[in-house]
Design a protein around this motif. Structure first.
Motif, mmCIF file in Angstrom:
data_model
loop_
_atom_site.group_PDB
_atom_site.id
_atom_site.type_symbol
_atom_site.label_atom_id
_atom_site.label_comp_id
_atom_site.label_asym_id
_atom_site.label_seq_id
_atom_site.Cartn_x
_atom_site.Cartn_y
_atom_site.Cartn_z
ATOM 1 N N ASN A 88 0.851 -1.187 0.000
ATOM 2 C CA ASN A 88 0.000 0.000 0.000
ATOM 3 C C ASN A 88 0.890 1.241 0.000
ATOM 4 O O ASN A 88 1.421 1.643 1.022
ATOM 5 C CB ASN A 88 -0.918 0.003 1.227
ATOM 6 C CG ASN A 88 -1.852 1.211 1.244
ATOM 7 O OD1 ASN A 88 -1.900 1.989 0.286
ATOM 8 N ND2 ASN A 88 -2.596 1.370 2.323
ATOM 9 N N THR A 120 -2.091 6.817 0.909
ATOM 10 C CA THR A 120 -2.140 7.545 2.181
ATOM 11 C C THR A 120 -3.268 7.073 3.090
ATOM 12 O O THR A 120 -3.403 7.564 4.209
ATOM 13 C CB THR A 120 -2.321 9.051 1.913
ATOM 14 O OG1 THR A 120 -3.535 9.261 1.160
ATOM 15 C CG2 THR A 120 -1.138 9.602 1.116
ATOM 16 N N LYS A 121 -4.069 6.118 2.618
ATOM 17 C CA LYS A 121 -5.184 5.607 3.413
ATOM 18 C C LYS A 121 -5.067 4.099 3.592
ATOM 19 O O LYS A 121 -4.501 3.403 2.752
ATOM 20 C CB LYS A 121 -6.518 5.945 2.750
ATOM 21 C CG LYS A 121 -6.793 7.441 2.616
ATOM 22 C CD LYS A 121 -8.142 7.683 1.972
ATOM 23 C CE LYS A 121 -8.447 9.179 1.851
ATOM 24 N NZ LYS A 121 -9.759 9.429 1.198
ATOM 25 N N THR A 122 -5.610 3.608 4.705
ATOM 26 C CA THR A 122 -5.614 2.168 4.952
ATOM 27 C C THR A 122 -6.477 1.461 3.918
ATOM 28 O O THR A 122 -7.563 1.927 3.565
ATOM 29 C CB THR A 122 -6.154 1.866 6.357
ATOM 30 O OG1 THR A 122 -5.289 2.474 7.326
ATOM 31 C CG2 THR A 122 -6.210 0.365 6.607
ATOM 32 N N ASP A 124 -1.949 -0.939 6.096
ATOM 33 C CA ASP A 124 -1.771 0.456 6.498
ATOM 34 C C ASP A 124 -0.946 1.192 5.444
ATOM 35 O O ASP A 124 -0.211 0.572 4.667
ATOM 36 C CB ASP A 124 -1.065 0.525 7.855
ATOM 37 C CG ASP A 124 -1.925 -0.010 8.988
ATOM 38 O OD1 ASP A 124 -3.155 0.175 8.917
ATOM 39 O OD2 ASP A 124 -1.362 -0.623 9.922
ATOM 40 N N PRO A 125 -1.024 2.512 5.413
ATOM 41 C CA PRO A 125 -0.218 3.283 4.456
ATOM 42 C C PRO A 125 1.265 2.947 4.591
ATOM 43 O O PRO A 125 1.818 2.931 5.687
ATOM 44 C CB PRO A 125 -0.501 4.737 4.852
ATOM 45 C CG PRO A 125 -1.871 4.694 5.457
ATOM 46 C CD PRO A 125 -1.913 3.391 6.210
ATOM 47 N N ASP A 128 -13.568 -1.179 -0.741
ATOM 48 C CA ASP A 128 -14.298 -0.113 -1.427
ATOM 49 C C ASP A 128 -14.653 -0.470 -2.862
ATOM 50 O O ASP A 128 -15.164 0.357 -3.613
ATOM 51 C CB ASP A 128 -13.497 1.192 -1.402
ATOM 52 C CG ASP A 128 -12.109 1.040 -1.998
ATOM 53 O OD1 ASP A 128 -11.806 -0.058 -2.525
ATOM 54 O OD2 ASP A 128 -11.330 2.007 -1.949
#
Length: 198
Positions: free
Chosen positions: A85, A88-90, A123-124, A160
């Motif tokens: 990843n 910047t977001k989980t 995580d980022p 998502d």
């Protein structure tokens, strides 16, 4: 006068032709070839890496994908890969699809016991490896013609709805399958998972 005019005209035509040839050569040099447009490969290992499509999750990448076949045809295979990843977001990996397979499920090996995973959080800046002795993907119902030396496509789906696809190199048993997973290859399918926790 006429002779000089013809000489100048001929020189002008020749110069124009040379300019066109030079321009054509430049255009060909800058045009991507089939090899340039092929799937990307890791510079160190030469293994295929994921090439994000239009619906890919920003910042997510994957590499070193491989599918280890069971010693007995028709029994579960195991998929291994590394996902990172860089966003910047989980991110939450919630499912894995292997092209041609009837089912693929994420598991982790803990103390010799396999446990099913509903999701894997990234995580980022984090990198997670699905590797022998750790997390892996059990793959059921592969086509009978799936052979070592070929490749299949794997698609990762996140919470998502974003996806990331990559090729998996198909390898024979003995190329690094999880020992616990090797024992599981005697199982007939998803409904026969003795010793596994869900």
């Amino acid at each position: 006068m006429n002779m000089r005019h013809h000489i100048r005209a001929a020189a002008l035509v020749a110069g124009t032709a040379l300019a066109c040839l030079a321009l054509s050569g430049c255009e060909k040099a800058n045009t991507p070839t089939v090899e340039d447009s092929a799937a990307a490969h890791d510079s160190a290992s030469g293994n295929p890496v994921a090439v994000p499509g239009p619906d890919a999750k920003p910042g997510i990448s994957a590499r070193n994908g491989r599918l280890i076949l069971a010693p007995v045809a028709g029994n579960p295979a195991a998929a291994y890969f590394t996902v990172r990843n860089g966003g910047t977001k989980t991110a939450e990996l919630v499912s894995v699809h292997i092209d041609g397979a009837s089912q693929a499920m994420m598991h982790t090996t803990d103390g010799g016991t396999m446990k099913m995973l509903d999701e894997v959080k990234l995580d980022p800046g984090a990198e997670v490896s699905f590797a022998p002795g750790k997390m892996h993907v059990m793959v059921f119902g592969l086509p009978k013609d799936t052979k070592a030396g070929t490749s299949v496509e794997m698609t990762l789906t996140f919470s998502d709805g974003d996806k990331l696809s990559m090729p998996l190199r198909v390898q024979a048993m003995g190329s690094g399958m999880d020992p616990g997973m090797a024992e599981a290859t005697g199982m007939g399918g998803p409904g026969d998972m003795n010793g596994m926790h869900h």
